[in-house]
Write an enzyme that holds these catalytic residues in place. Sequence first.
Site, PDB file in Angstrom:
ATOM      1  N   CYS A 122      37.079  36.468  39.391  1.00  0.00           N
ATOM      2  CA  CYS A 122      35.842  36.673  38.742  1.00  0.00           C
ATOM      3  C   CYS A 122      35.397  36.682  37.201  1.00  0.00           C
ATOM      4  CB  CYS A 122      34.804  37.527  39.313  1.00  0.00           C
ATOM      5  SG  CYS A 122      35.019  37.639  41.288  1.00  0.00           S
ATOM      6  N   HIS A 168      28.448  42.248  34.410  1.00  0.00           N
ATOM      7  CA  HIS A 168      29.195  41.315  35.613  1.00  0.00           C
ATOM      8  C   HIS A 168      28.107  41.453  36.682  1.00  0.00           C
ATOM      9  CE1 HIS A 168      32.353  39.472  37.694  1.00  0.00           C
ATOM     10  NE2 HIS A 168      32.192  40.665  38.687  1.00  0.00           N
ATOM     11  N   GLU A 179      29.998  49.586  37.431  1.00  0.00           N
ATOM     12  CA  GLU A 179      29.825  49.185  36.118  1.00  0.00           C
ATOM     13  C   GLU A 179      28.830  50.001  35.314  1.00  0.00           C
ATOM     14  OE1 GLU A 179      28.370  45.032  35.947  1.00  0.00           O
ATOM     15  OE2 GLU A 179      28.780  44.896  33.842  1.00  0.00           O
ATOM     16  N   LYS A 218      23.044  37.209  37.331  1.00  0.00           N
ATOM     17  CA  LYS A 218      23.700  36.625  38.762  1.00  0.00           C
ATOM     18  C   LYS A 218      22.474  37.105  39.572  1.00  0.00           C
ATOM     19  CE  LYS A 218      28.502  37.467  38.126  1.00  0.00           C
ATOM     20  NZ  LYS A 218      28.931  37.995  37.142  1.00  0.00           N
ATOM     21  N   HIS A 269      26.702  34.529  42.065  1.00  0.00           N
ATOM     22  CA  HIS A 269      27.800  34.668  41.186  1.00  0.00           C
ATOM     23  C   HIS A 269      28.539  33.522  41.403  1.00  0.00           C
ATOM     24  CE1 HIS A 269      31.396  36.495  40.048  1.00  0.00           C
ATOM     25  NE2 HIS A 269      31.871  37.342  41.024  1.00  0.00           N
ATOM     26  N   PHE A 311      38.228  40.452  41.336  1.00  0.00           N
ATOM     27  CA  PHE A 311      39.224  40.864  42.743  1.00  0.00           C
ATOM     28  C   PHE A 311      40.408  40.515  42.268  1.00  0.00           C
ATOM     29  CE2 PHE A 311      36.812  39.337  46.723  1.00  0.00           C
ATOM     30  CZ  PHE A 311      36.030  40.290  46.480  1.00  0.00           C
TER      31      PHE A 311
END
Lengths: 421, 391
Positions: free
Chosen positions: A173, A313, A324, A343, A348, A408
């Site tokens: 990501c 993110h 976060e 997002k 995403h 990830f």
Amino acid sequence: MKDHLGRPLVAVTGIGLVTPLAWGREANWAAITAGKSGISRIRRFPVDKLRTTIAGTVELPEEAAGGEPVSSAVRVERMAASAVEEALSQAALGEPGAFPGPLMVGMPPVELEWPQRFALARQANGNGAYPAITKAATGRADIYETFLFGGVGERLAARFGTRGAPIALTTACATGASAIQMAVEAIQRGESDAAIALGADGSVQQEAVIRFSLLSALTARNDDPEGASRPFEKRRDGFVMSEGAAALVLESLEHATKRGATVLGIVSGCGERADSFHRTRSNPDGHAIIGAMRNAIADAGLAPGDIGYVNAHGTSTPENDKMETLGMRAVFGDAPPPISSNKSMIGHTLSAAGAIEAALSLLTIRDQILPPTINHHEPDPTITLDVVPNVARKVSGLRHVLSNSFGFGGQNVCLVVSAAP
Amino acid sequence: MIRQDVVITGIGLVSSLGEGPDTHWDVLSRPGAKPVVDEAAFAPYPVHPLPALSLDAQIPKKGDQRQMEPWQRLGTYAAGLAIDQAGARGLVADMHLIVAAGGGERDIAVDEAVATAFCATPPDEAGPALNEKLATELRPTLFLAQLSNLLAGNISIVHGVTGSSRTFMGEESAAADAVRIAAARLSEGRGGIALVGGAYASQRWDLLLLYGAGDALWRGPFAPVSARSGAGGFVGGALGAFLVLETAEHAAARGATPLAKLAGVATDATHGRAGRSAATARALWQKLGAPRDGLGVLSGMTGVAEARTEEEAFLASLGDAAVRRTGSLLGHGVEAAFPANVALGALALSRGGFFPAMDPADAGDGPVDRILVTGFGQWRGEALALLERAA
């Protein structure tokens, strides 16, 4: 023209964008600042018996006209090409088909999908065994060149006439941010005066949706697609898969200034840090994401207090948004700047997200408007941040934005984008 | 910006011939080495199989081993060997990482069963059936084993390498650019130590399907690279290859002995082969700026005819360099091929010797002062690396 470490400053002179909201930069920005959602029910394939039946999707014109859905590899290439075209047309750099620098392609791994497998098995008289379909596929250069990892980059490099070997990369990501970092580094080391960085993803296909679903990463708020992605909100329960592409034309500030180009902003800092804790989770102490944020700010020669806004993110998974928040408080202390997650609107976009978010961060500075985090109805008491809830916010004097990307597999990349000096 | 010298202080090498520098030197430094080939298991495609590995030695937790399939295990294992040889276990927290990766393993049994069951089903019925089948048959852990960036992820988790992590995709070229960029970043002062490499698990039908579609695979009885007539093709070789790179200063400061100096890496990509690829490689060779005398070449020639023709034309321009086509003994390891040949080059220079002929077309003799590694891949891309004796 040089940064605090004596490196050439790297300017952005072109931006191209494709998301489920729109094809094109300004249409996307208008929808984002209006707080529109691009999430809908998946129509590309049957969703019967799937746990998650919503996503952000980008249809190609021939699909919208009723054609068969293309593979992820083709979708990635088409969206990427469109984003690069738009960025190049804004930057007005190089002759058509002859761009004076390298191409960095952030993209997902691609492979043969079920339609190709079924077709080969039919050709092998209904035998889906590998020896049989491999024999049937022999000599199919179309399959080979479409699904080789190097294929997308090779064709884009040939089309836009970029220099040297195109580099395709993935950091999950964080991929789009990594591609930008690679381009910035190439310019900083003097390898080239200019570069194209792009992130693209088109993974809303049957198997990928099922695989992410099996990892329990996706929300199943299927009855409310537009309200499903709710980063930092109390009832968030997973991310929404989405698609898109963003491209940036980057060049040394000196190069851009000399040719009289309009400078849209500077990529002033890149920071990264890998995590060794777990394949899908960050270390609970957050040191890798904190390290990536701090590294980016330090790389830009700034202090945390200089950052006026953070493009999160913000995936809408319980885990990411909690971590976060931890990172924000660790880096910025008691007075963190506003943070919002686009997002919430576009979902995403995986390999594209870092590039799309860097592009939106530049537009945030250009127009001095913080995009909102939509679907923010019930605050999560553990998220002690100003998430710019629901409505875009006009600001003034915003010069430096931190854009976070956490992947990830523990790959974390943060960028600082700044106003033109 | 001051450019610093970059040296190789560790190599992690696993091939069908065995593992580690000593095994490879023992086998490859003697004339008449024979490849290890399995012609039956994936007929008509011969493969060089993976050797037995003591996985526990490099991946001590069974839980970690279970989260991976052979490709990630091979790469993680080879990465560990490189870190060990470099004596760099204590330096992993700030070690940078670039992996060149293909895709990880699919579930072959599920793929075959599903393709057979639904290939003739009308699309409106096949869709829902596929949803149900995949949702029950696909193992969540296999998704992680399949993800390209999770070879790097596993190297971070198992060995603690966390300075940074990037995964390049794009077959052979990706690996050459991984080595090039890892070295360039060190040279310009972005860190002191880096790990770079890739892995290829040759015994995989999913990869044979992809490469076979491009007619890139050799079919029938094994033949050395130069003797694969007609359209040619590569014989996949199990290969894990990682390099620990350091600035010379960083290595010296900790008393590490360099195996070789990585004097330069140059890459390009012509969009089409015929006639242009050889010329591109000659330009890259000029860029490296090395003398032709005392030159040994470790060629990554795959056996795919078009690339082979171009590379032969380039090699002919190198005068009487001693050329070794390593693919005839190791097979072709795609993303691992370029790092493996760099590793073999560093090994030869560190032992003060070179390798005898590996392929009937290999000519020229040592001794060599410097080694050129070539990578023309199977489809696109040209890459060269130059290795010199460490000072």
